[in-house]
Design a protein around this motif. Structure first.
Motif, mmCIF file in Angstrom:
data_model
loop_
_atom_site.group_PDB
_atom_site.id
_atom_site.type_symbol
_atom_site.label_atom_id
_atom_site.label_comp_id
_atom_site.label_asym_id
_atom_site.label_seq_id
_atom_site.Cartn_x
_atom_site.Cartn_y
_atom_site.Cartn_z
ATOM 1 N N VAL A 38 0.835 -1.204 0.000
ATOM 2 C CA VAL A 38 0.000 0.000 0.000
ATOM 3 C C VAL A 38 0.870 1.255 0.000
ATOM 4 O O VAL A 38 0.628 2.198 -0.776
ATOM 5 C CB VAL A 38 -0.944 0.002 1.221
ATOM 6 C CG1 VAL A 38 -1.530 1.394 1.448
ATOM 7 C CG2 VAL A 38 -2.063 -1.011 1.029
ATOM 8 N N LEU A 39 1.885 1.281 0.846
ATOM 9 C CA LEU A 39 2.751 2.459 0.933
ATOM 10 C C LEU A 39 3.462 2.727 -0.387
ATOM 11 O O LEU A 39 3.542 3.878 -0.845
ATOM 12 C CB LEU A 39 3.777 2.267 2.053
ATOM 13 C CG LEU A 39 3.217 2.264 3.485
ATOM 14 C CD1 LEU A 39 4.321 1.945 4.489
ATOM 15 C CD2 LEU A 39 2.561 3.601 3.813
ATOM 16 N N ILE A 40 3.968 1.669 -1.017
ATOM 17 C CA ILE A 40 4.690 1.848 -2.286
ATOM 18 C C ILE A 40 3.739 2.308 -3.390
ATOM 19 O O ILE A 40 4.057 3.211 -4.176
ATOM 20 C CB ILE A 40 5.398 0.543 -2.693
ATOM 21 C CG1 ILE A 40 6.498 0.195 -1.678
ATOM 22 C CG2 ILE A 40 6.004 0.668 -4.090
ATOM 23 C CD1 ILE A 40 7.140 -1.159 -1.899
ATOM 24 N N VAL A 41 2.549 1.694 -3.459
ATOM 25 C CA VAL A 41 1.575 2.088 -4.478
ATOM 26 C C VAL A 41 1.137 3.540 -4.275
ATOM 27 O O VAL A 41 1.035 4.310 -5.237
ATOM 28 C CB VAL A 41 0.355 1.139 -4.461
ATOM 29 C CG1 VAL A 41 -0.769 1.692 -5.338
ATOM 30 C CG2 VAL A 41 0.749 -0.250 -4.944
ATOM 31 N N VAL A 42 0.906 3.928 -3.026
ATOM 32 C CA VAL A 42 0.524 5.320 -2.731
ATOM 33 C C VAL A 42 1.620 6.277 -3.199
ATOM 34 O O VAL A 42 1.331 7.325 -3.805
ATOM 35 C CB VAL A 42 0.247 5.504 -1.225
ATOM 36 C CG1 VAL A 42 0.161 6.987 -0.863
ATOM 37 C CG2 VAL A 42 -1.054 4.806 -0.842
ATOM 38 N N LEU A 43 2.869 5.942 -2.917
ATOM 39 C CA LEU A 43 3.982 6.796 -3.348
ATOM 40 C C LEU A 43 4.047 6.886 -4.870
ATOM 41 O O LEU A 43 4.269 7.967 -5.429
ATOM 42 C CB LEU A 43 5.303 6.252 -2.792
ATOM 43 C CG LEU A 43 5.547 6.469 -1.292
ATOM 44 C CD1 LEU A 43 6.824 5.755 -0.851
ATOM 45 C CD2 LEU A 43 5.644 7.956 -0.970
ATOM 46 N N CYS A 44 3.851 5.753 -5.553
ATOM 47 C CA CYS A 44 3.883 5.764 -7.023
ATOM 48 C C CYS A 44 2.758 6.621 -7.585
ATOM 49 O O CYS A 44 2.966 7.382 -8.534
ATOM 50 C CB CYS A 44 3.774 4.332 -7.555
ATOM 51 S SG CYS A 44 5.242 3.321 -7.283
ATOM 52 N N VAL A 45 1.550 6.499 -7.006
ATOM 53 C CA VAL A 45 0.426 7.325 -7.457
ATOM 54 C C VAL A 45 0.713 8.802 -7.193
ATOM 55 O O VAL A 45 0.447 9.661 -8.041
ATOM 56 C CB VAL A 45 -0.870 6.895 -6.741
ATOM 57 C CG1 VAL A 45 -2.001 7.875 -7.041
ATOM 58 C CG2 VAL A 45 -1.279 5.484 -7.165
ATOM 59 N N PHE A 46 1.289 9.101 -6.030
ATOM 60 C CA PHE A 46 1.590 10.488 -5.669
ATOM 61 C C PHE A 46 2.621 11.090 -6.631
ATOM 62 O O PHE A 46 2.408 12.189 -7.164
ATOM 63 C CB PHE A 46 2.117 10.551 -4.237
ATOM 64 C CG PHE A 46 2.611 11.908 -3.825
ATOM 65 C CD1 PHE A 46 1.727 12.934 -3.542
ATOM 66 C CD2 PHE A 46 3.982 12.156 -3.740
ATOM 67 C CE1 PHE A 46 2.193 14.191 -3.173
ATOM 68 C CE2 PHE A 46 4.449 13.403 -3.372
ATOM 69 C CZ PHE A 46 3.558 14.426 -3.094
ATOM 70 N N PHE A 47 3.736 10.379 -6.843
ATOM 71 C CA PHE A 47 4.775 10.922 -7.726
ATOM 72 C C PHE A 47 4.286 11.028 -9.164
ATOM 73 O O PHE A 47 4.667 11.942 -9.892
ATOM 74 C CB PHE A 47 6.034 10.054 -7.656
ATOM 75 C CG PHE A 47 6.815 10.235 -6.387
ATOM 76 C CD1 PHE A 47 7.254 11.495 -5.996
ATOM 77 C CD2 PHE A 47 7.106 9.155 -5.570
ATOM 78 C CE1 PHE A 47 7.962 11.675 -4.819
ATOM 79 C CE2 PHE A 47 7.823 9.322 -4.387
ATOM 80 C CZ PHE A 47 8.244 10.581 -4.016
#
Length: 414
Positions: A38-47
């Motif tokens: 979840v944390l990695i996917v959130v970061l990818c969506v954010f960037f």
């Protein structure tokens, strides 16, 4: 490029994190696998969002899943105040919501789409290996059904059978001939391993999906006869291998298919009837997680679950979205990418009609909203991996690039 690959692969991991995180090979992670994903996917969506804003290339695709989840808020009002219901809502509006929103950003890149499919396939191979050769791979003490250590038979079958479906499609991809042949040979092996789990829903789902994709995909139109013969060979060989193994899982699946599974069939029929009767008495829904008051956590059918807990309006909206997603992917299925996502949507939806609940079918939500960003093949001669591939739901701004993304269209299966 790195952002797209990481985002696509991690989204695949998130789809099956529940079945992977209990395995001993995941013990090195300092965080729970679902939380880490979840944390990695959130970061990818954010960037990805930051980069789009900086390039004035803003996508409107996320409006669709967010709008659906706003509708999902209404059944919260009438739900029972229990730990089960509260936990269901917490996951629905966090992890499951992310699975719906993330594809609308991450999958704007064709590289991310391919990375996601590659991630699913790799997970399938590793799960099949762990299931077939693992040291603690028996599902229980009274049968020889197999499962991946730390997982369930249902989740194991879902992971392995998804790879079998992609392996079958790989035989019609633009890969070199030897890889297409290897892919076709691998498909019945993965189907065989999934049958050994004895999990009925995932196995039936992948068999139906293989047949359906051969019959409807535009990319396989020229190879319809080869596709039908290949489907018969893959399914037949996988079933034959499983029958020769003496696995209890084979008999469990065959009795289910033949309709002789009195215990399982009557149990599900009762739950389905109960859900339908309750929905007729409560057209606005009984609230998320409230089906538990009848002694069952959920109806084991995602449409009935949404109907009885969410209400008729929520049910109609979801059905319309599903039909629209299938139609969009069908219209774009001249290329193998859209064909692959159509097949994933097929298998995820059919499986959701038998197994797990609204939160347990994360792959369905990913595939559903991926359909709204997968471009037509003729529209895919886009500039670079960072260009939008969603076609109609984009805020256009004149951004151009010079490096074309390669076309992925099918090659014949020899």
């Amino acid at each position: 490029m790195v952002l797209e690959v990481v985002g696509g692969v991690t989204l695949a991991v998130l789809a099956f994190s529940g079945g992977l995180k209990g395995n001993a090979f995941m013990s090195w992670l300092p965080l729970d696998l679902t939380i880490a994903s979840v944390l990695i996917v959130v970061l990818c969506v954010f960037f990805r969002a930051v980069r789009d804003v900086m390039n004035s290339d803003i996508s409107l695709n996320s409006i669709l899943p967010l709008s659906l989840w706003i509708v999902f808020l209404f059944p919260v009002m009438g739900m029972m105040d229990t730990d089960f219901s509260n936990e269901k809502v917490r996951i629905l509006f966090s992890v499951t919501l992310l699975c719906a929103v993330a594809p609308t950003g991450i999958f704007r890149s064709r590289v991310a789409q391919i990375a996601f499919l590659a991630g699913l396939f790799l997970i399938s191979l590793l799960s099949a290996g762990g299931t077939a050769f693992g040291s603690d791979n028996y599902a229980d003490d009274y049968s020889n059904r197999l499962t991946l250590e730390g997982s369930t038979t249902i989740m194991t079958a879902q992971m392995v059978s998804a790879g079998g479906l992609l392996a079958f499609l790989g035989a019609f991809s633009p890969l070199p001939k030897k890889w297409r042949i290897a892919s076709l040979l691998l498909a019945p092996v993965l189907l065989y391993v999934s049958i050994l789990t004895g999990s009925r829903g995932p196995v039936v789902s992948v068999v139906i999906s293989i047949v359906a994709i051969v019959l409807v995909a535009k990319s396989l139109r020229k190879y319809r006869v080869q596709g039908i013969l290949g489907a018969v060979a893959v399914i037949g060989l996988g079933v034959y291998q499983a029958m020769q193994s003496g696995s209890d899982g084979v008999g469990r699946i065959l009795t289910f298919v033949s309709g002789d599974d009195a215990a399982g069939g009557s149990g599900r029929s009762y739950i389905y009837s109960l859900a339908l009767e309750t929905s007729l008495e409560n057209p606005f829904g009984i609230g998320w997680g409230s089906f538990l008051k009848f002694g069952h956590g959920y109806p084991h059918n995602i449409l009935l679950e949404i109907l009885v807990e969410g209400g008729v309006l929520v049910f109609i909206i979801v059905v319309i979205l599903l039909m629209t997603a299938v139609l969009r992917l069908y219209r774009r299925s001249e290329g193998m990418l859209a064909t692959a996502f159509l097949s994933i949507l097929f298998v995820a939806f059919i499986n959701a009609m038998f197994s797990s609940d609204i939160n347990g079918n994360k792959l369905l939500w990913i595939a559903l909203f991926a359909a709204f960003v997968i471009a037509r093949d003729e529209d895919s001669s886009i500039s670079g991996p960072d260009r939008d591939t969603s076609g109609d739901m984009r805020a256009p701004v004149g951004m151009t690039s010079t490096s074309p993304t390669p076309h992925w269209s099918p090659g014949p299966a020899h």
